[in-house]
Motif scaffolding. Structure first.
Motif, PDB file in Angstrom:
ATOM      1  N   LEU A 180      54.462  69.594   6.561  1.00 38.22           N
ATOM      2  CA  LEU A 180      54.563  71.041   6.435  1.00 38.22           C
ATOM      3  C   LEU A 180      53.252  71.693   6.871  1.00 38.22           C
ATOM      4  O   LEU A 180      52.165  71.293   6.442  1.00 38.22           O
ATOM      5  N   GLY A 181      53.367  72.678   7.728  1.00 40.52           N
ATOM      6  CA  GLY A 181      52.197  73.392   8.221  1.00 40.52           C
ATOM      7  C   GLY A 181      52.581  74.757   8.723  1.00 40.52           C
ATOM      8  O   GLY A 181      53.692  75.249   8.488  1.00 40.52           O
ATOM      9  N   ILE A 182      51.661  75.385   9.406  1.00 42.76           N
ATOM     10  CA  ILE A 182      51.874  76.717   9.980  1.00 42.76           C
ATOM     11  C   ILE A 182      51.786  76.593  11.493  1.00 42.76           C
ATOM     12  O   ILE A 182      50.844  76.012  12.025  1.00 42.76           O
ATOM     13  N   LEU A 183      52.789  77.127  12.156  1.00 42.53           N
ATOM     14  CA  LEU A 183      52.812  77.153  13.622  1.00 42.53           C
ATOM     15  C   LEU A 183      52.367  78.524  14.095  1.00 42.53           C
ATOM     16  O   LEU A 183      52.897  79.547  13.651  1.00 42.53           O
ATOM     17  N   PHE A 184      51.392  78.552  14.987  1.00 39.15           N
ATOM     18  CA  PHE A 184      50.886  79.785  15.573  1.00 39.15           C
ATOM     19  C   PHE A 184      51.209  79.757  17.071  1.00 39.15           C
ATOM     20  O   PHE A 184      50.777  78.840  17.776  1.00 39.15           O
ATOM     21  N   GLU A 185      51.923  80.755  17.542  1.00 41.15           N
ATOM     22  CA  GLU A 185      52.207  80.861  18.974  1.00 41.15           C
ATOM     23  C   GLU A 185      51.640  82.174  19.493  1.00 41.15           C
ATOM     24  O   GLU A 185      52.077  83.253  19.104  1.00 41.15           O
ATOM     25  N   LEU A 186      50.652  82.064  20.369  1.00 41.80           N
ATOM     26  CA  LEU A 186      50.063  83.246  20.985  1.00 41.80           C
ATOM     27  C   LEU A 186      50.943  83.694  22.144  1.00 41.80           C
ATOM     28  O   LEU A 186      51.415  82.863  22.931  1.00 41.80           O
ATOM     29  N   GLY A 187      51.164  84.994  22.253  1.00 36.78           N
ATOM     30  CA  GLY A 187      52.047  85.480  23.302  1.00 36.78           C
ATOM     31  C   GLY A 187      51.675  86.871  23.767  1.00 36.78           C
ATOM     32  O   GLY A 187      50.900  87.591  23.130  1.00 36.78           O
ATOM     33  N   VAL A 188      52.225  87.234  24.909  1.00 33.38           N
ATOM     34  CA  VAL A 188      52.066  88.581  25.456  1.00 33.38           C
ATOM     35  C   VAL A 188      53.442  89.094  25.869  1.00 33.38           C
ATOM     36  O   VAL A 188      54.297  88.327  26.310  1.00 33.38           O
ATOM     37  N   THR A 189      53.642  90.377  25.678  1.00 34.17           N
ATOM     38  CA  THR A 189      54.808  91.062  26.223  1.00 34.17           C
ATOM     39  C   THR A 189      54.348  91.828  27.442  1.00 34.17           C
ATOM     40  O   THR A 189      53.363  92.575  27.373  1.00 34.17           O
ATOM     41  N   PHE A 190      55.023  91.637  28.560  1.00 32.71           N
ATOM     42  CA  PHE A 190      54.562  92.201  29.824  1.00 32.71           C
ATOM     43  C   PHE A 190      55.706  92.928  30.530  1.00 32.71           C
ATOM     44  O   PHE A 190      56.881  92.826  30.159  1.00 32.71           O
ATOM     45  N   ILE A 191      55.331  93.664  31.553  1.00 30.78           N
ATOM     46  CA  ILE A 191      56.294  94.326  32.411  1.00 30.78           C
ATOM     47  C   ILE A 191      55.861  94.102  33.856  1.00 30.78           C
ATOM     48  O   ILE A 191      54.671  94.194  34.180  1.00 30.78           O
ATOM     49  N   ARG A 192      56.807  93.742  34.708  1.00 28.06           N
ATOM     50  CA  ARG A 192      56.491  93.512  36.123  1.00 28.06           C
ATOM     51  C   ARG A 192      56.293  94.845  36.825  1.00 28.06           C
ATOM     52  O   ARG A 192      57.127  95.750  36.730  1.00 28.06           O
ATOM     53  N   ASN A 193      55.190  94.978  37.531  1.00 22.64           N
ATOM     54  CA  ASN A 193      54.895  96.238  38.211  1.00 22.64           C
ATOM     55  C   ASN A 193      55.879  96.533  39.338  1.00 22.64           C
ATOM     56  O   ASN A 193      56.190  97.690  39.613  1.00 22.64           O
ATOM     57  N   SER A 194      56.402  95.488  39.981  1.00 26.13           N
ATOM     58  CA  SER A 194      57.269  95.693  41.146  1.00 26.13           C
ATOM     59  C   SER A 194      58.690  96.062  40.761  1.00 26.13           C
ATOM     60  O   SER A 194      59.331  96.885  41.427  1.00 26.13           O
ATOM     61  N   THR A 195      59.209  95.480  39.684  1.00 25.98           N
ATOM     62  CA  THR A 195      60.619  95.686  39.330  1.00 25.98           C
ATOM     63  C   THR A 195      60.811  96.398  37.997  1.00 25.98           C
ATOM     64  O   THR A 195      61.897  96.911  37.730  1.00 25.98           O
ATOM     65  N   GLY A 196      59.790  96.417  37.136  1.00 25.99           N
ATOM     66  CA  GLY A 196      59.938  97.028  35.824  1.00 25.99           C
ATOM     67  C   GLY A 196      60.595  96.129  34.793  1.00 25.99           C
ATOM     68  O   GLY A 196      60.884  96.579  33.682  1.00 25.99           O
ATOM     69  N   ASP A 197      60.835  94.853  35.125  1.00 30.37           N
ATOM     70  CA  ASP A 197      61.464  93.925  34.179  1.00 30.37           C
ATOM     71  C   ASP A 197      60.462  93.549  33.078  1.00 30.37           C
ATOM     72  O   ASP A 197      59.286  93.311  33.348  1.00 30.37           O
ATOM     73  N   ARG A 198      60.973  93.479  31.832  1.00 20.67           N
ATOM     74  CA  ARG A 198      60.165  93.062  30.699  1.00 20.67           C
ATOM     75  C   ARG A 198      60.333  91.573  30.435  1.00 20.67           C
ATOM     76  O   ARG A 198      61.355  90.975  30.795  1.00 20.67           O
ATOM     77  N   GLY A 199      59.338  90.990  29.821  1.00 21.66           N
ATOM     78  CA  GLY A 199      59.423  89.577  29.474  1.00 21.66           C
ATOM     79  C   GLY A 199      58.356  89.207  28.465  1.00 21.66           C
ATOM     80  O   GLY A 199      57.469  90.003  28.152  1.00 21.66           O
ATOM     81  N   ASP A 200      58.463  88.002  27.931  1.00 23.69           N
ATOM     82  CA  ASP A 200      57.497  87.479  26.970  1.00 23.69           C
ATOM     83  C   ASP A 200      56.975  86.143  27.457  1.00 23.69           C
ATOM     84  O   ASP A 200      57.747  85.292  27.913  1.00 23.69           O
ATOM     85  N   LEU A 201      55.667  85.958  27.340  1.00 23.49           N
ATOM     86  CA  LEU A 201      55.021  84.713  27.739  1.00 23.49           C
ATOM     87  C   LEU A 201      54.278  84.130  26.552  1.00 23.49           C
ATOM     88  O   LEU A 201      53.753  84.860  25.710  1.00 23.49           O
ATOM     89  N   SER A 202      54.229  82.828  26.495  1.00 24.94           N
ATOM     90  CA  SER A 202      53.420  82.137  25.511  1.00 24.94           C
ATOM     91  C   SER A 202      52.083  81.758  26.138  1.00 24.94           C
ATOM     92  O   SER A 202      52.042  81.196  27.226  1.00 24.94           O
ATOM     93  N   CYS A 203      50.988  82.083  25.451  1.00 20.66           N
ATOM     94  CA  CYS A 203      49.649  81.731  25.926  1.00 20.66           C
ATOM     95  C   CYS A 203      49.161  80.423  25.321  1.00 20.66           C
ATOM     96  O   CYS A 203      47.981  80.080  25.452  1.00 20.66           O
ATOM     97  N   GLY A 204      50.035  79.721  24.630  1.00 16.34           N
ATOM     98  CA  GLY A 204      49.658  78.479  23.970  1.00 16.34           C
ATOM     99  C   GLY A 204      50.016  78.538  22.497  1.00 16.34           C
ATOM    100  O   GLY A 204      50.326  79.597  21.944  1.00 16.34           O
TER     101      GLY A 204
END
Length: 590
Positions: free
Chosen positions: A321-345
């Motif tokens: 048992l432990g704690i999981l930490f996921e670093l992430g960013v929410t971004f938007i593509r400049n060319s199309t305007g699509d949103r998405g989420d990325l994990s930074c580790g």
């Protein structure tokens, strides 16, 4: 003498030899007609997966992994890469030949994709498609070329960047295929769990009472008959911790605009998520783009979304048992305007040491890993160090360690009042420490309604309680939770010490404050829907919350608790629904 141990590269060579032997056997069976098509196609897919797995293992190998010096290491590794690539090409060609002309079992169960634009095959085995054509995906591969089948039964390879899932385009996959995502970034697995599993991993689900196995009582909610208060419950793990900072976090590639930098965290046993997934937003300074911080200083109350002080209650006895930490960013593509989420580790902190004892309260520095937290830990790849000779391994390792992305957290103890409030909360919950007092009051109201006011424990009729029916919604809208914190803090400033210790009085005042603040805001037509990491929506909601609370500030002192606001023509609100006025025990309880 004991047999000599094989090095990692030699083990991979044996795996490649075994895969090649199986491919040769499969080709021989297909040419002789000994195996039927469905069985051969299944074997072909299994060999494809084995070859891709071995290829990923080979790419991660370095000369430092070897147990003994290996001559011409780079040349041998490149030779194995060429052998694997040849095997993959043979398997792909064979799978195209074995694919059935009509819809197969794999195709029926496969996902459907819409073609974004025309694609003309350039090599043998490619499938030419037209824009708007619906394809059935038979197999998805890591190289971005998917085996697909059109409506006429033609089968071939199509680049996944030309395809869009019928449920929507995954902007993360597109950016990855275009090379716009740097090493270490990838799909945010906790974000996908929140999107795909609905309420299962949200805090609004875990604050509800949990029914026992008999479905006739509650397993985590009991009332002390002597005091009339919720009985405290001890769990396996109850701790407090602070998110301190993140260092050397890589920045996203060009062509994207970052809307939010955040950490998603949950209880985790290395195989599954055991609690709700809580989100804390990081603050960012353009002068230090690779450093994230938490809990910034500001006037007034600190928003719970920015509060890095958290608590965890979990009743799991799992040794991992432990704690999981996921670093992430929410971004938007400049060319199309699509949103998405990325994990930074991601990082994982086991809450017990090797002897099974709880970790001591101190600061911990966690190294971030890439890939999936449900697989083995893979340290992030760091660019080669300049100005340090390869022979100087000590210097290189020291500089590499300094450049490794790190998450710094601090385990700490809580004061006696906070520990008392934590002891009456649900058995499993992870949330901000700043909201513990509100959760404790909600828990008291829940016990009064479900354990005292019901005629019998078998009674499952609808219960008229607007607070119990809507309070969990606040956990999915943190700005409303902050509005309740602000309104309750203002009410507490006018209370005497005796009133603050009087639980019946506190519950009565809490009901008044809740009904005259956030309950009205939940029905305000001017409040836009909540959407995380949407700056225009967040700014508009902040303006509406501030103006509405300022206008309703005097309602808390009215004798009826400010309910006149709902019949005041100057304050409009949506029509009420029975689900917003009543607590349905059978549907609400876990």
């Amino acid at each position: 003498m004991p047999p000599k141990r094989k090095g990692p590269l030699q083990l991979v060579q044996r795996e490649v030899d075994e895969i090649k032997k199986q491919v040769d056997s499969l080709v021989k069976d297909v040419e002789s007609g000994n195996g039927y098509t469905e069985e051969a196609f299944r074997r072909c897919q299994e060999l494809q997966m084995s070859a891709e797995k071995t290829q990923r293992t080979l790419m991660k190998l370095t000369k430092a992994d070897e147990l003994a010096p290996v001559g011409n290491y780079d040349q041998r590794k490149q030779e194995e890469e060429r052998r694997l690539q040849d095997i993959l090409e043979r398997v792909t060609t064979l799978s195209l030949e074995l694919s059935p002309a009509g819809p197969s079992t794999a195709a029926r169960d496969a996902s459907k994709e819409d073609t974004l634009s025309n694609f003309k095959g350039e090599q043998e085995g490619d499938l030419s498609v037209q824009r708007g054509e619906i394809l059935k995906i038979i197999r998805k591969t890591a190289d971005g070329w998917w085996l697909a089948q059109d409506t006429k039964g033609n089968t071939g390879l199509v680049p996944k960047t030309y395809l869009q899932a019928l449920s929507g385009l995954d902007a993360t996959d597109v950016l990855s295929a275009l090379g716009a995502i740097p090493a270490g970034f990838g799909t945010s697995h906790l974000t996908k769990l929140l999107e795909e599993e609905g309420q299962t991993y949200r805090g609004s689900h875990y604050v509800q009472p949990e029914l026992s196995q008999s479905q006739l009582s509650f397993s985590d909610l009991f009332l002390d008959p002597d005091t009339g208060k919720v009985r405290a419950r001890q769990v396996q793990t109850c701790l407090c911790f602070s998110l301190w900072s993140c260092r050397m976090i890589p920045t996203p590639g060009v062509g994207v605009q970052v809307l939010s930098r955040h950490i998603r965290l949950c209880a985790f046993d290395k195989t599954q998520v055991l609690s709700n997934i809580h989100t804390v937003r990081a603050t960012y300074n353009s002068k230090s783009p690779k450093t994230w911080s938490f809990s910034p200083r500001m006037t007034g109350i600190l928003p719970s979304l920015l509060d890095g002080d958290c608590f965890l209650r979990c009743n799991s006895a799992h040794p991992n048992l432990g704690i999981l930490f996921e670093l992430g960013v929410t971004f938007i593509r400049n060319s199309t305007g699509d949103r998405g989420d990325l994990s930074c580790g991601w990082a994982y902190l086991n809450l017990t040491d090797d002897s099974g004892n709880p970790l001591p309260n101190r600061t911990y520095e966690l190294t971030l890993n890439s890939g999936s937290p449900f697989e083995a830990e893979v340290p992030m790849e760091i660019a080669a160090t300049r100005g340090c000779k390869r022979s100087n391994q000590i210097c290189d390792k020291m500089l590499q360690a300094r450049r490794q992305p790190k998450l710094i957290i601090k385990l700490k103890s809580a004061n006696s009042r906070t520990r008392t409030q934590l002891s009456i909360l649900p058995d499993t919950l992870l949330h901000s420490l700043s909201c513990v007092h509100l959760l404790a009051l909600h828990r008291q109201l829940l016990a009064d309604t479900l354990l005292m006011d019901r005629s019998t424990m078998q009674n499952a009729d609808l219960i008229c309680s607007p607070i119990l029916s809507t309070f969990p919604v606040l956990f999915d809208q943190p700005d409303l939770l902050d509005a309740l914190r602000s309104a309750w803090l203002e009410a507490e400033t006018s209370m005497s010490r005796a009133q603050k210790r009087d639980l019946p009085y506190l519950k009565q005042e809490f009901v008044k404050v809740y009904m005259s603040s956030v309950y009205f805001l939940l029905h305000s037509p001017s409040l836009p829907p909540h959407r995380l990491a949407d700056p225009p929506s967040e700014e508009q909601r902040a303006r509406v919350l501030f103006s509405t609370l300022d206008a309703l500030k005097q309602s808390q002192s009215l004798p009826s608790g400010g309910l006149e606001v709902f019949v005041d023509p100057n304050h409009q609100h949506h029509a009420f629904d029975i689900t917003e006025l009543t607590f349905d025990l059978l549907n609400m309880a876990r």
